[in-house]
Design an enzyme around this catalytic site. Structure first.
Site, PDB file in Angstrom:
ATOM      1  N   HIS A 260     -12.945  -7.212   5.663  1.00  0.00           N
ATOM      2  CA  HIS A 260     -13.590  -7.560   4.387  1.00  0.00           C
ATOM      3  C   HIS A 260     -12.943  -6.846   3.185  1.00  0.00           C
ATOM      4  O   HIS A 260     -13.209  -7.196   2.048  1.00  0.00           O
ATOM      5  CB  HIS A 260     -15.109  -7.306   4.439  1.00  0.00           C
ATOM      6  CG  HIS A 260     -15.530  -5.877   4.454  1.00  0.00           C
ATOM      7  ND1 HIS A 260     -16.847  -5.511   4.628  1.00  0.00           N
ATOM      8  CD2 HIS A 260     -14.844  -4.718   4.320  1.00  0.00           C
ATOM      9  CE1 HIS A 260     -16.939  -4.196   4.589  1.00  0.00           C
ATOM     10  NE2 HIS A 260     -15.745  -3.694   4.413  1.00  0.00           N
TER      11      HIS A 260
HETATM   12  C1  LIG Z   1     -14.801   0.071   5.018  1.00  0.00           C
HETATM   13  S1  LIG Z   1     -14.066   1.354   5.959  1.00  0.00           S
HETATM   14  C2  LIG Z   1     -14.689   1.040   7.598  1.00  0.00           C
HETATM   15  C3  LIG Z   1     -14.642   2.250   8.469  1.00  0.00           C
HETATM   16  C4  LIG Z   1     -15.242   2.081   9.873  1.00  0.00           C
HETATM   17  N1  LIG Z   1     -14.554   1.056  10.639  1.00  0.00           N
HETATM   18  C5  LIG Z   1     -16.726   1.793   9.811  1.00  0.00           C
HETATM   19  O1  LIG Z   1     -17.147   0.769  10.320  1.00  0.00           O
HETATM   20  O2  LIG Z   1     -17.468   2.601   9.245  1.00  0.00           O
HETATM   21  C6  LIG Z   1     -12.387   0.830   6.056  1.00  0.00           C
HETATM   22  C7  LIG Z   1     -11.504   1.823   6.772  1.00  0.00           C
HETATM   23  O3  LIG Z   1     -10.156   1.340   6.763  1.00  0.00           O
HETATM   24  C8  LIG Z   1      -9.303   2.462   6.638  1.00  0.00           C
HETATM   25  N2  LIG Z   1      -7.985   2.017   6.171  1.00  0.00           N
HETATM   26  C9  LIG Z   1      -7.647   1.538   4.948  1.00  0.00           C
HETATM   27  N3  LIG Z   1      -6.340   1.229   4.914  1.00  0.00           N
HETATM   28  C10 LIG Z   1      -5.835   1.513   6.145  1.00  0.00           C
HETATM   29  C11 LIG Z   1      -4.543   1.383   6.727  1.00  0.00           C
HETATM   30  N4  LIG Z   1      -3.515   0.873   6.035  1.00  0.00           N
HETATM   31  N5  LIG Z   1      -4.398   1.749   8.018  1.00  0.00           N
HETATM   32  C12 LIG Z   1      -5.449   2.235   8.739  1.00  0.00           C
HETATM   33  N6  LIG Z   1      -6.707   2.389   8.242  1.00  0.00           N
HETATM   34  C13 LIG Z   1      -6.887   2.017   6.954  1.00  0.00           C
HETATM   35  C14 LIG Z   1     -10.041   3.342   5.640  1.00  0.00           C
HETATM   36  O4  LIG Z   1      -9.570   4.673   5.645  1.00  0.00           O
HETATM   37  C15 LIG Z   1     -11.486   3.198   6.110  1.00  0.00           C
HETATM   38  O5  LIG Z   1     -11.839   4.186   7.049  1.00  0.00           O
END
Ligand SMILES: C[S@@+](CC[C@H](N)C(=O)[O-])C[C@H]1O[C@@H](n2cnc3c(N)ncnc32)[C@H](O)[C@@H]1O
Length: 355
Positions: A260
């Site tokens: 999302h």
């Molecule tokens: C909305 S959070 C959701 C976290 C977790 N999955 C949850 O359900 O609470 C989105 C996650 O994607 C990670 N993220 C963003 N860009 C990323 C990337 N390029 N590679 C790995 N993780 C990433 C962020 O650090 C964050 O922890």
């Protein structure tokens, strides 16, 4: 039911915005911590303990009390309600994080439309209403937040509070992922602090946590390693999901509240990296809001506003057809949707196409 007078409707919208900004300001000034747990205190005492001008506090607290957020016993005395006390828990973090990272840039969206002559939905992770509103064009929201440790903590606490409210187990059979083979059971990609894996391990005791891996950006992994939610045996790895997935043939790869955040084009890139690592019997689990195609006053409104809340960062919530489309473009097929009870969340289960 009598229909609402249009002028009352407009005034109601303005009132909600003023109330929302007032509550955010009250939280910023740490007024809730300064109020006594029981009973009331005077504006003058609050002014001393928060170091905020008494007349400013009086105006903010008057509206907050009028809306039922705080208690006002006479002109000068204020106290907590059950609602304001709840904002001292992670619910307050969730509200503040949503205000700062989503409501505030979305509020400026009409300005952005003029500034950037917008006629299409925002889709760039680096040039969008969020980066524009914060004067950080060229950076993703994650990079903007990561550069400020306190903001990152608040962001993650807010997400944690949101995640705690969403059902994780009880509507999908995670036990079926178990395997005697020497391969990972579950890779939680972009897994944040590990609430998802933590809940699964707690509810599915036959699954071996040492065969689960949490992957995320390095600064998030650092927080996850404090293991507030993550069981000790679960491995943690810093990994960028826009690069090749290093763990091959896991029983399942999960993206929870990840797709999302991104446009269709970026989601397809993320999914292709996972498809490249999947075995024929691997499952891909997309855990996110499922938007109904039609929203009315009874159903789907939460999903619809959550979708708008992601617009500033170029993300979107998706319908079944939208999930099918991005999966198909990444060489995957949607197998089944498991809706979470009493929630707009669902687990979209997918696998390699034509396996
Ligand atoms: C909305 S959070 C959701 C976290 C977790 N999955 C949850 O359900 O609470 C989105 C996650 O994607 C990670 N993220 C963003 N860009 C990323 C990337 N390029 N590679 C790995 N993780 C990433 C962020 O650090 C964050 O922890």
């Amino acid at each position: 039911m009598a229909s609402l007078d249009p002028m009352e409707h407009a005034k109601g919208l303005i009132e909600k915005v003023m109330e929302t900004a007032t509550i955010r300001s009250i939280l910023k000034f740490n007024v809730l911590q300064a109020l006594p747990v029981n009973g009331t205190t005077s504006i003058q005492d609050l002014s001393k303990s928060t170091n905020v001008q008494a007349s400013l506090l009086e105006r903010l607290l008057r509206l907050a009390a009028g809306e039922g957020f705080l208690l006002q016993t006479n002109q000068n005395e204020f106290g907590h309600t059950a609602i304001s006390k709840a904002y001292l828990t992670p619910i307050g973090d969730f509200f503040s994080m949503s205000y700062d990272e989503s409501m505030s840039p979305m509020f400026k969206f009409p300005e952005y439309i003029d500034a950037r002559s917008v006629r299409e939905e925002p889709s760039s992770p680096t040039h969008n209403p969020y980066s524009w509103a914060w004067g950080q064009e060229g950076k993703t929201s994650f990079e903007v937040v990561a550069a400020q440790p306190e903001r990152l903590q608040a962001f993650q606490r807010g997400l944690g509070a949101l995640a705690r409210g969403d059902p994780i187990t009880g509507f999908y059979d995670f036990d079926k992922l178990d395997t005697p083979e020497d391969r990972a059971i579950l890779i939680d990609v972009g897994g944040g602090h590990g609430q998802f894996i933590g809940s699964i391990v707690a509810a599915h005791t036959k699954l071996d946590p040492s065969k689960m891996i949490l992957q995320d950006r390095p600064e998030t992994i650092e927080i996850a390693r404090k293991r507030e939610f993550l069981p000790a045996q679960v491995k943690t790895v810093a990994h960028d999901f826009f690069t090749e997935q290093p763990v091959k043939a896991a029983r399942a790869y999960c993206l929870r509240k990840v797709t999302h955040d991104w446009s269709d084009e970026d989601v397809v890139k993320i999914l292709k990296n996972l498809a490249g690592a999947m075995a024929k019997d691997s499952k891909l689990l997309l855990v996110d809001v499922l938007v109904p195609t039609r929203v009315d006053t009874h159903e789907g409104r939460t999903a619809a506003w959550m979708d708008i809340a992601l617009m500033p960062v170029g993300g979107k919530e998706r319908t079944k057809e939208m999930f099918e489309d991005v999966l198909d473009k990444a060489g995957l097929q949607l197998d089944k949707i498991y809706p979470a009870p009493h929630s707009e969340q669902a687990i979209v289960e997918a696998s390699l196409k034509g396996r």
